[in-house]
Structure formats: C-alpha cells, structure tokens
Design a protein around this motif. Structure first.
Motif, mmCIF file in Angstrom:
data_model
loop_
_atom_site.group_PDB
_atom_site.id
_atom_site.type_symbol
_atom_site.label_atom_id
_atom_site.label_comp_id
_atom_site.label_asym_id
_atom_site.label_seq_id
_atom_site.Cartn_x
_atom_site.Cartn_y
_atom_site.Cartn_z
ATOM 1 N N LYS A 24 0.917 -1.236 -0.103
ATOM 2 C CA LYS A 24 0.188 0.024 0.224
ATOM 3 C C LYS A 24 0.975 1.361 0.180
ATOM 4 O O LYS A 24 1.644 1.492 1.049
ATOM 5 N N SER A 64 -11.290 -5.055 4.956
ATOM 6 C CA SER A 64 -11.960 -4.321 3.850
ATOM 7 C C SER A 64 -12.158 -2.664 3.721
ATOM 8 O O SER A 64 -13.098 -2.077 3.258
ATOM 9 N N LEU A 65 -11.286 -2.296 4.682
ATOM 10 C CA LEU A 65 -11.544 -0.651 4.540
ATOM 11 C C LEU A 65 -10.741 0.105 3.683
ATOM 12 O O LEU A 65 -10.960 1.228 3.149
ATOM 13 N N LEU A 66 -9.564 -0.579 3.321
ATOM 14 C CA LEU A 66 -8.622 0.013 2.394
ATOM 15 C C LEU A 66 -8.431 -1.212 0.898
ATOM 16 O O LEU A 66 -8.441 -2.037 1.337
ATOM 17 N N THR A 67 -8.093 -0.481 -0.121
ATOM 18 C CA THR A 67 -7.615 -1.560 -1.292
ATOM 19 C C THR A 67 -6.313 -1.446 -1.438
ATOM 20 O O THR A 67 -5.527 -0.329 -1.187
ATOM 21 N N PRO A 68 -5.470 -2.498 -1.551
ATOM 22 C CA PRO A 68 -4.270 -2.575 -1.347
ATOM 23 C C PRO A 68 -3.734 -2.031 -3.031
ATOM 24 O O PRO A 68 -4.509 -2.038 -3.797
ATOM 25 N N THR A 69 -2.575 -1.200 -2.930
ATOM 26 C CA THR A 69 -1.935 -0.745 -4.185
ATOM 27 C C THR A 69 -1.428 -1.966 -5.010
ATOM 28 O O THR A 69 -1.492 -2.017 -6.189
ATOM 29 N N PRO A 84 -15.823 -7.483 -0.197
ATOM 30 C CA PRO A 84 -15.891 -6.784 1.100
ATOM 31 C C PRO A 84 -16.976 -7.336 2.180
ATOM 32 O O PRO A 84 -16.636 -7.351 3.278
ATOM 33 N N VAL A 85 -18.089 -7.460 1.390
ATOM 34 C CA VAL A 85 -19.299 -7.835 2.201
ATOM 35 C C VAL A 85 -19.101 -9.279 2.752
ATOM 36 O O VAL A 85 -19.331 -9.434 3.999
ATOM 37 N N ARG A 88 -16.789 -8.836 5.519
ATOM 38 C CA ARG A 88 -17.193 -8.222 6.865
ATOM 39 C C ARG A 88 -18.007 -9.075 7.508
ATOM 40 O O ARG A 88 -18.163 -8.745 8.812
ATOM 41 N N ARG A 89 -18.639 -10.084 6.969
ATOM 42 C CA ARG A 89 -19.518 -11.075 7.728
ATOM 43 C C ARG A 89 -18.643 -11.855 8.569
ATOM 44 O O ARG A 89 -19.276 -12.154 9.628
ATOM 45 N N TYR A 93 -13.523 -6.159 13.460
ATOM 46 C CA TYR A 93 -12.525 -5.334 13.696
ATOM 47 C C TYR A 93 -12.640 -4.246 14.544
ATOM 48 O O TYR A 93 -13.782 -3.529 14.699
ATOM 49 N N PRO A 95 -10.830 -0.864 15.519
ATOM 50 C CA PRO A 95 -9.824 0.178 15.001
ATOM 51 C C PRO A 95 -9.085 0.475 16.385
ATOM 52 O O PRO A 95 -9.476 0.426 17.544
ATOM 53 N N VAL A 97 -8.500 3.563 17.345
ATOM 54 C CA VAL A 97 -9.292 4.588 18.118
ATOM 55 C C VAL A 97 -10.480 4.225 18.225
ATOM 56 O O VAL A 97 -11.259 3.457 17.392
ATOM 57 N N GLY A 99 -14.174 5.315 19.230
ATOM 58 C CA GLY A 99 -15.191 6.233 19.616
ATOM 59 C C GLY A 99 -16.486 5.715 19.990
ATOM 60 O O GLY A 99 -17.010 4.603 19.449
ATOM 61 N N ARG B 97 -15.976 11.753 16.008
ATOM 62 C CA ARG B 97 -16.059 10.753 17.210
ATOM 63 C C ARG B 97 -15.380 9.563 17.280
ATOM 64 O O ARG B 97 -15.382 8.732 17.885
ATOM 65 N N GLN B 98 -15.037 9.367 15.782
ATOM 66 C CA GLN B 98 -14.348 8.054 15.362
ATOM 67 C C GLN B 98 -15.196 6.925 15.625
ATOM 68 O O GLN B 98 -14.685 5.781 15.902
ATOM 69 N N THR B 99 -16.408 7.268 15.160
ATOM 70 C CA THR B 99 -17.381 5.933 15.079
ATOM 71 C C THR B 99 -17.703 5.638 13.987
ATOM 72 O O THR B 99 -18.458 4.722 13.477
ATOM 73 N N PRO B 381 -14.213 -0.009 -0.096
ATOM 74 C CA PRO B 381 -13.022 0.626 -0.040
ATOM 75 C C PRO B 381 -12.945 1.914 -0.847
ATOM 76 O O PRO B 381 -13.185 2.018 -2.045
#
Lengths: 302, 386
Positions: A24, A64-69, A84-85, A88-89, A93, A95, A97, A99, B97-99, B381
C-alpha cells in the motif's frame, strides 16, 4: 500461561488469513511494502512494530477498509477488495481509536450493531446478554456508553466486534492506553476467545505485551516483515541485557547498568551496598517502545 | 422503548440519541416562542388600530392571510437555518467521534446509512413544521386562507427541508469536521436563498430589465420563490392589512406568467428574430407596439416569416392569429407548438411549465445528486491513490 498456550487448538493446516506481496503506497510513502503473512486458523497472531510500521494499514486492508496498491489478501477465504461484504460478515474489527456515541445506553449500542450486521431481532436479547457477560459488563447494561471508563469502552468495543460472531478478530492496539489491571483483563478475555476457536490478530508496539498471549508473532518495520515465529523464537533472537537504573540517596545521580539476568541485578545491588553507598532504588529501565523496540529491530537486522 | 422491526438501524439509533434528554424539547419550545412572537407582531401590525369599530370581513381575511404568509415565511427561514444545523453533523460528527469506521464496516450499505441519517435529521424538522400548524389555525379563525393552501405550503416547505437536508448531508460527508460542514452547508443554503436573487438581479440589469427563458432557471431552486408560487396572491396583499412577505416574489412570478402569455402568442412571429445565436433570452416586445418590434429584431434571414414557418402559408396569418388569440388564454398551447416547431425563442416549453413544477424538478435533482455524491464519499474501499 504456557498451559493455556498448549491447550489452544492451533490448526496449522488451515490458514485463516493470508497476504501475498501486500503493498500500500501513498505517493512516495510505502506504508506496507510487499508483506507476506499466513495466519493459521485458531491462532493468536501478534503484529509488532513501531508507529508507522504499517500495522494499522495492513489491518485496514484485511478489514476491507482500504484497497491495496498491489498484492492480495485473503481473509476467511475471501479477498477483501473483491468481496468486502463476505469479509465483513466474517471479520470483527476493532480500530486503534475507539469512539462511542453519546446519549446511548450500552444495550442500545450493541442492539444498533446487531441490527447493522443483520442479526435477527429475536436473538438480540440473548446475544447481548452473552456478549456482556463475556466482556464482564453485565452490570453496565443500562449505563450510558460515554460514561464508561476507557477499559470498559475497550471491552464494549470488543463486544461490538463480536456481535456477528466472526471467525477472525482484528484488534488494532487493543491494550494501548489501558492501565495494568485492564490489560490483564484484556489478555484473559483474548485467551477466552481463542478457546472459542476464533483466529485473533492483534497489534502492539510492545513485544512484552503480546508474547504472553500470542501463539505467533511477526515484527514489522517500515512496511516490511523483519521476523516471524513463536514468541520464544523471537525473544531468543534478541540480545540479552537489561538496563538497570540505580538511584542513590542524597544526589540527583543515576547510574545505568546493563545486567543479563536477575542474579546480576542482585549482584549489582549487593556491590553497591558493600561500597557503603546509600541505594534508594534499583529498577529495571522501562521497556517501552523506544528502548525495547530499538533493541528488537537492531537485533533482528544485525 | 420498542422500535419496529424493519426500521433503518441508523435511524433508530439516531432517534434515541436525539430525542433523549431535554435538548429537543427546549429547541421546540424556543422555536415556537419565536413564531408566536412573530404572529403576535404581525397580527397587531396588520389589524392596525383594533379599536376603530368592527373591521370588515375583507380586512379580517387580509389579516388572516398576512399572518399565514408571515408564518410560512419564517418557518421557511428557520428551516433554512435549522436543517443544515442538524444535518451537517450527521457524518462529519461520526468521523470526529471516530465512530464512522465501525459503522462503515458493518453490512449496512452507504445508501441505507445516508437514508437513516436523513430521516433522523428530518424527523426533528418535520416535528417542528407540524408543531407550527396549530399557529396557522389563527389564520383560519380570521379567514382568508384555504385549507388546500396550507397543505400546499406545508408540502413545499417539507420538500425544501428534504432538499436542504440532502445538500447538508453531502457537505457532511465531504468535510472532516462538523464545523466546516455546517459553515459550507449554510453558505450553500444562503446561495440558494439569496445568491439566486442577486444573480437574477444582475442578469436583469445586464439585459435591461428583460429577463426570460433560461434566466428563470436561476430562481427555480430558490426555496422562497418555490413557496411563493404555491401560495395564493390576492390584491389586498398590496394594502397594509394584507401585507405578505411573499408579495415581491409573487409579483415576479406574475410577471413571468404574463410574459409567458405574451411569449406563447408572440413566438409565432417574433421567433425568427430570437436574438443573436437563438439561445439568448427572448426579447418580449411590449404589447401595443408588437408589429413594430418584430421588424427590427428580425436581423437574421432576409425573409424571416417564410423560412422558419413552412406550416404557415402567408406572413399575414400570424398577425391575425395574434389579434384573435390575445383575449382567449386557452390558445397559447397551439401557438407554442408552432413556435417549438419553428424556432427556439429561449426555452419555450420552460415558460409553459408552472414555476413550482420547475422548482420541484430542481429540488429533486439537487437532492438525488447530493445523495449520490454523498454515497460515493461514504463507500468503501476508497479508491487507491497512485
């Protein structure tokens, strides 16, 4: 702890997560540079590296939040950038951080994610009861989410990641910012989850934090894999030598000593006392990021 | 609280968050207090010296209309302020809020997240608008307002609210911070409400007071113009007791309707000289000098009447048609058809469509466009940068 490790079912035959030449880049920056990983089903896999080593980027690709280069990834049999779906099933994940919403109760928070993961409504009540029991938040069921302590929020966040009963759990720096007690609780929780047969991928910048709970460890720096194997292998590849800080009474002076083991530490202490110095404190230097990690990476590179 | 099974999860959660605690109730109370205050002022101002004996029914009706129009005006103004305020935080707030990431990796599609957000912020605005209706009852007491007018006005205000919410939602996905999203959303709303008038005015000055054709497109997306078009206008509005804040806009709309009548009849013969390039605004000649104006504007082909109108055999026919048609307003369609077949005097079909229909179209385009852009921003993505 080692008994628990032995107990855990580690099936090396089947691979839960695999990456091949995963890359990436952001302009000139190579966040992840050709990473090859294969993570066995049912294992607890620790990814260790300093900030910016590419841990979070790797996790984001797997979730599945980012696609690799370039390169590809496979999670529970699916490519996150193609399906991705389906990924995700099967992936929970968390993160780095966390919230939380305001004006929302713990139960409502979990109900929301149960709905978002299309869990049938009839199962919500039982599911949330079980999850709260697992993360030890049963008494907080009706508390407001934003009133929880950091450790509790972290555990709630973990419960949230488990709402759809995923095969693979990806936890980005779960222990950061937690007090020692909360860390111990987290570690026990992860052991519990491993016994449930989940594949857990967890990152940290501190090796010591992970070595007790991981079956596999990989060290990452600048997007590259430096070493991987069992925690014991990694540890033995490191040069020994602990830094001891001696504080003397009646002075600002501090003495740094390098000792190999407990006996040498004891020896240092005795020698100092014999010399008639008034020793205030003999402590092991903080094996935080800078110290420990410098030693890890240096040791591996050499 | 039990919520229905099929409810959008985002909507259900947001409802819980937004309606919990005293905040929503306080905003509702303040909003109604402001409106009550306004209705009070308008009532006293419009009814003038109430002690001067019994007012006539006409005066009362005028006061009733005045109260109702002012109420609609202020509700619309408040909607323009409140909608960006409650919507711009929808996605940017989650980001802050990072949600957002945990939400994005659920099985919810970007569209259902957006629809949930939209419904949540509109739920509150709809509550505000519905809570205003009892105040409109004051006008019923005085007379002068028909129920259908109330329904039309409410519907148009709701449409405006939906549109502004969609635009604000796009801002919310575009900006990382709620502050930025709110400021830009408010700026866009300001552009729609005031900027369009300024641009229209500028165009009018440039074209020496003759604005028609495409230029009216500037105003179709203006919420105040749209609402003005669904409100009835009576002549007593020009008097003190029936004053309505929508009067200027309604006069403008009336002008359009008049021109529309003119252009539909006139286009039969003034079409050939539809200005430079044919795409410019139609210069509508003043009525009495109609035949005089036709000649100077036909600067194009040497025989303007013969070339573009093969269907009309003689050049004298249009003139007679005009004279015949003018008093009967049912014929413009016929006349317009000839115009459409022959030339393009600005955008003829545009002038035939009622203004509020154009507004609805503009609002639909704005809403759907904003939502589509927002969904793209929210989709995962994200495209790779290379």
């Amino acid at each position: 702890m080692s008994d628990l490790l032995a107990e855990a079912v580690v099936d090396d035959q089947s691979i839960a997560v695999r990456t091949e030449g995963l890359t990436k880049t952001y302009g000139a920056l190579h966040a992840v540079a050709g990473l090859d990983l294969s993570i066995p089903r049912g294992s607890t896999f620790g990814l260790i590296g300093p900030n910016g080593a590419g841990k979070s980027t790797t996790f984001a690709i797997l979730a599945s939040l980012l696609t690799p280069t370039a390169g590809r990834a496979e999670v529970a049999g699916f490519d996150p950038s193609i399906d991705p779906v389906e990924v995700r099933r099967r992936v929970g994940y968390m993160p780095d951080v966390m919230g939380v919403y305001d004006n929302l109760r713990v139960q409502e928070y979990l109900e929301f994610f149960a709905a978002a993961y299309a869990v049938p409504r009839a199962r919500w009540s039982e599911l949330i009861g079980n999850l709260l029991e697992l993360v030890d938040l049963t008494v907080k069921r009706d508390s407001m989410v934003d009133s929880l302590s950091r450790g509790m929020k972290q555990r709630l966040s973990l419960a949230r990641a488990l709402v759809h009963d995923p095969e693979v759990l990806i936890l980005d720096e779960p222990a950061s910012g937690l007090d020692p007690r909360a860390r111990v609780e987290l570690r026990e929780l992860l052991l519990e989850l491993r016994k449930m047969g989940k594949t857990i991928i967890v990152s940290s910048h501190i090796l010591a934090e992970l070595e007790e709970m991981c079956t596999h460890v990989a060290i990452l720096e600048a997007g590259r894999l430096l070493a991987s194997g069992s925690p014991r292998d990694i540890r033995s590849a490191l040069p020994t030598g602990r830094r001891i800080v001696v504080k003397l009474a009646g002075g600002e002076e501090q003495v740094h000593v390098v000792a190999d083991d407990e006996e040498q530490v004891a020896l240092v202490r005795r020698l100092l006392v014999d010399e008639g110095l008034r020793v205030l404190q003999v402590v092991e230097a903080d094996s935080g990021l800078e110290d420990l990690f410098m030693r890890i990476t240096k040791g591996v590179v050499q | 609280m039990k919520l229905p099974r099929t409810l959008n999860p985002v909507f259900a959660r947001e409802l819980r968050q937004r309606m919990r605690g005293p905040r929503a109730a306080i905003i509702l109370i303040l909003y109604l207090l402001v409106l009550v205050f306004i209705v009070q002022i308008v009532y006293f101002a419009a009814s003038g010296g109430a002690n001067r004996g019994a007012p006539s029914i006409e005066t009362l009706a005028g006061v009733g209309r005045s109260v109702f129009h002012t109420l609609v005006f202020f509700v619309l103004g408040l909607v323009c302020f409140i909608v960006p305020g409650v919507t711009a935080s929808a996605v940017a707030g989650e980001r802050e809020r990072q949600t957002l990431v945990p939400l994005q990796i659920t099985l919810l599609r970007p569209w259902s997240i957006l629809v949930g957000k939209l419904m949540a912020s509109l739920a509150f605005v709809v509550l505000l608008i519905v809570a205003t209706l009892p105040l409109a009852a004051v006008s019923f007491l005085l007379g002068g307002v028909e129920p259908i007018e109330v329904i039309r006005a409410t519907a148009m205000v709701l449409v405006v609210a939906v549109t502004l919410a969609c635009v604000s939602l796009w801002c919310s996905t575009f900006f990382k911070r709620t502050q930025g999203a709110t400021v830009v959303a408010l700026a866009l709303v300001f552009l729609l409400c005031v900027g369009t008038f300024i641009a229209f005015g500028a165009q009018m000055i440039l074209q020496r007071g003759q604005v028609q054709g495409r230029s009216q497109l500037l105003l179709v997306a203006n919420p105040f113009m749209a609402v003005a078009d669904v409100l009835d206008r009576r002549d007593e509005q020009l008097s003190a007791s029936g004053a309505s804040p929508f009067t200027p806009m309604q006069l403008l709309l009336e002008q359009r309707r008049e021109r529309q009548r003119d252009s539909s009849t006139w286009s039969t013969d003034s079409g050939s000289g539809s200005g430079p390039g044919g795409s410019g605004p139609v210069v509508v000649p003043p009525r009495p000098t109609a035949t005089v104006v036709v000649a100077p504007t036909t600067s194009g082909p040497p025989q303007p009447d013969a070339v573009p109108q093969p269907a009309v055999p003689q050049p004298a026919v249009p003139e007679t048609v005009i004279r015949d048609v003018r008093p009967a307003p049912s014929n413009p369609i016929l006349a317009d058809r000839t115009a459409a077949a022959g030339f393009e005097p600005g955008v003829p079909w545009l002038s035939r469509v009622p203004f509020w229909v154009l507004s609805l179209l503009a609002f639909t385009v704005l809403s759907v466009g904003s939502l589509a852009l927002a969904a793209r921003r929210l989709a995962l993505p994200k495209p790779t940068f290379s």
